[in-house]
Motif scaffolding. Sequence first.
Motif, mmCIF file in Angstrom:
data_model
loop_
_atom_site.group_PDB
_atom_site.id
_atom_site.type_symbol
_atom_site.label_atom_id
_atom_site.label_comp_id
_atom_site.label_asym_id
_atom_site.label_seq_id
_atom_site.Cartn_x
_atom_site.Cartn_y
_atom_site.Cartn_z
ATOM 1 N N VAL A 38 0.872 -1.310 -0.062
ATOM 2 C CA VAL A 38 0.076 0.277 0.080
ATOM 3 C C VAL A 38 0.895 1.219 -0.004
ATOM 4 N N ASP A 40 0.276 4.967 0.640
ATOM 5 C CA ASP A 40 -0.857 5.710 1.254
ATOM 6 C C ASP A 40 -1.004 6.869 0.691
ATOM 7 N N VAL A 52 -6.788 -2.571 3.137
ATOM 8 C CA VAL A 52 -7.531 -1.432 3.112
ATOM 9 C C VAL A 52 -8.926 -1.800 3.439
ATOM 10 N N VAL A 54 -13.061 -0.752 3.142
ATOM 11 C CA VAL A 54 -13.780 0.380 2.570
ATOM 12 C C VAL A 54 -15.243 0.041 2.946
ATOM 13 N N ILE A 59 -13.189 5.196 3.377
ATOM 14 C CA ILE A 59 -11.975 4.300 3.708
ATOM 15 C C ILE A 59 -12.252 4.102 5.336
ATOM 16 N N VAL A 62 -6.914 1.318 7.439
ATOM 17 C CA VAL A 62 -5.795 0.866 6.602
ATOM 18 C C VAL A 62 -4.464 0.671 7.540
ATOM 19 N N PRO A 84 -3.732 5.851 -3.686
ATOM 20 C CA PRO A 84 -5.139 6.796 -3.429
ATOM 21 C C PRO A 84 -5.311 7.032 -4.957
ATOM 22 N N LEU A 388 -4.771 7.403 1.636
ATOM 23 C CA LEU A 388 -5.603 6.146 1.935
ATOM 24 C C LEU A 388 -5.337 6.255 3.434
ATOM 25 N N LYS A 389 -6.480 6.757 4.077
ATOM 26 C CA LYS A 389 -6.547 6.930 5.773
ATOM 27 C C LYS A 389 -8.001 7.028 6.084
ATOM 28 N N ALA A 394 -13.268 6.850 -0.549
ATOM 29 C CA ALA A 394 -12.639 5.537 -0.950
ATOM 30 C C ALA A 394 -12.402 5.716 -2.324
ATOM 31 N N VAL A 396 -9.522 4.733 -4.802
ATOM 32 C CA VAL A 396 -8.446 3.704 -4.544
ATOM 33 C C VAL A 396 -8.158 3.044 -5.938
#
Length: 425
Positions: A38, A40, A52, A54, A59, A62, A84, A388-389, A394, A396
């Motif tokens: 990943v 992020d 991750v 979702v 999201i 993670v 992301p 990605l947090k 979401a 992705v």
Amino acid sequence: MMIRLTAALCAALCAALCAPAASATATNPPYLLKPARVFDGVDPKPHEAWTVLVRADKIEAVGPNVPTPADAIVIDLPGKTLLPGLIEGHSHLFLHPYNETSWDDQVLHEPLALRTARATVAAKATLLAGFTTVRDLGTEGAGYADVGLKQAIEQGIIPGPRMLVATRALVATGAYGPKGFEANVAIPQGAEEADGANLVTAVRHQIGAGADVVKLYADYHWRPGEPSRPTFSQAEMQAAVEAAHSAGRIVAAHANTAEGMRRAVLAGVDTIEHGGEGTPEVFKLMRERGVTYCPTLAASDAVARYRGWNGADPAPPMVAQARKAFGLARAAGVTLCVGGDVGVFAHGENAREIELMVAAGMPAAQVLVAATSGNAQSFHMGDQIGALKPGLLADVIAVEGDPTRDIHAVRAVQFVMKGGKVYAK
Ligand SMILES: [Zn+2]
């Protein structure tokens, strides 16, 4: 009977009101995404064996030990890197490559419906290339059609990226094009002309009509064949920026000359586009004022190729100038936007700008941070997208391989999710 009627009514209402019927709802099962690693969007180093989670459009978790909910749909993505959704910083969905049709002919001769139909295809190609958000910097003569295109995407009618739109963009009277016609005849222009106090009125009108970002042309070629020279005064741009900022909109300035850039920066714009003639002094000023630079390397590269360049060194002057400005901006520590001016070249080829930034000396992981959390922050969207947090939307994507090691992997997009909805797998 009563229940069925209510349900039918509900469905009808939802179709009409919560138009993103296409986006995930809270009742859908969560997704657990299991890639090889990943990235992020913030940490330049990818994390091996992270997953991750979702749920609906956001999201939820993670990390290395995310528990799998019993009802989760597990998506295995072996060998792939999760990132992301990429953010295109400078697009024109209403333009298509100039080697197909010149800019003048697109503005003057293509019907609005044709341009709009083509833009829907461009939007889909952009999304499937892994770019889940675009900042679209002007329709170039297609009026406010970007506002409608954005609505069509938001309502789930057509697939496409999230859009920040600029609508018509703003130019000083007489500065823009198409040019070269009898001066007494009104010729359709690629942007809205306004000056002085009328510039503020035009900014407000565009915002009221749907502009998320105000685009000003700080300089341009006043006559065909002559070099770029400043257009708006600093005072004009400052008033425009104040009107935009007070309405919560960011301002992008097209500026190639050092003086156009200097005026735009002092006027308070948020981003400068192109900047080919930028000097160390003006980049230092941008760094001090926190103005982001969008070098659009891919645009000069594409135009040079249309004029016969084969990509080999020595590069033609316009390409060399863009690379030099990029180097000066990096040396000055200016925040860099990733935006290629796509539309000059084919939609879906957005990754070209990323590749050219790496080719010009910026480490791949830094470019990827710039194309995700960096662009999100520059566009004041860091609390929604770009990383990605937990809690962010979401958006992705997954690419084959590791783009921090080989940047060309950003073209090998295998999976695209936007707002929790899967568009490609
Ligand atoms: Zn542009």
